[in-house]
Motif scaffolding. Structure first.
Motif, short mmCIF file in Angstrom:
data_model
loop_
_atom_site.label_atom_id
_atom_site.label_comp_id
_atom_site.label_asym_id
_atom_site.label_seq_id
_atom_site.Cartn_x
_atom_site.Cartn_y
_atom_site.Cartn_z
N ILE A 293 40.11 44.37 45.02
CA ILE A 293 38.78 44.89 45.36
C ILE A 293 37.82 43.76 45.72
O ILE A 293 37.10 43.84 46.72
N LEU A 294 37.81 42.71 44.92
CA LEU A 294 36.86 41.63 45.19
C LEU A 294 37.24 40.79 46.41
O LEU A 294 36.37 40.27 47.10
N MET A 295 38.53 40.67 46.71
CA MET A 295 38.92 40.00 47.95
C MET A 295 38.57 40.87 49.15
O MET A 295 38.18 40.36 50.20
N SER A 296 38.71 42.18 49.01
CA SER A 296 38.28 43.08 50.08
C SER A 296 36.78 42.97 50.29
O SER A 296 36.31 42.95 51.44
N LEU A 297 36.04 42.88 49.21
CA LEU A 297 34.59 42.71 49.29
C LEU A 297 34.25 41.41 50.01
O LEU A 297 33.34 41.37 50.84
#
Length: 142
Positions: A46-50
């Motif tokens: 999720i945070l890499m997608s963000l």
């Protein structure tokens, strides 16, 4: 699923690269590998997608230094998740014992550093996949 995360956190049997005598067995018994592993995988994705779809679109945040800084923050978060979750799991596992759990700082720190290693690995892996769809960070980090 417990066996999958046990293989990752213990370093793949028969190599047992990260195996910590008795501690790893008790972590397996407590069922903590699943919760810590899922937090690590989900937060990494999720945070890499963000990063790739939101943060990299602002200013010069698509540069490698910001990518590395972002992953460092993720590693720090996952270090503390692993440390306190494993500490809590051991306290619950040995709650009936008068002496508490038999483990010290070293075992929890070592396990948390293994979680940092896997966080960095999966963030790098997700980067390879996610950067293909990013507009500004398609060449970050490599």
């Amino acid at each position: 699923m417990e066996d999958f995360f046990a293989a990752i956190y213990e370093g793949f049997h028969p190599l047992d690269l990260f195996y910590i005598k008795d501690f790893s067995q008790d972590m397996y018994r407590s069922g903590s590998y699943i919760s810590i592993g899922l937090v690590m995988l989900i937060s990494s994705f999720i945070l890499m997608s963000l990063y790739y779809f939101v943060l990299s679109n602002y200013g010069k945040f698509y540069k490698k230094i910001y990518w590395l800084l972002w992953i460092s923050v993720l590693c720090i978060i996952n270090f503390f998740v692993a440390y306190f979750n494993s500490l809590n799991a051991m306290e619950n596992l040995f709650a009936a014992s008068d002496n508490g759990h038999p483990y010290g700082f070293t075992q929890f720190f070592t396990f948390s550093m293994v979680n940092v290693f896997w966080t960095f690995f999966f963030c790098s892996l997700f980067s390879v996949v996610l950067k293909m769809k990013s507009i500004t960070a398609s060449k970050t980090p490599f």
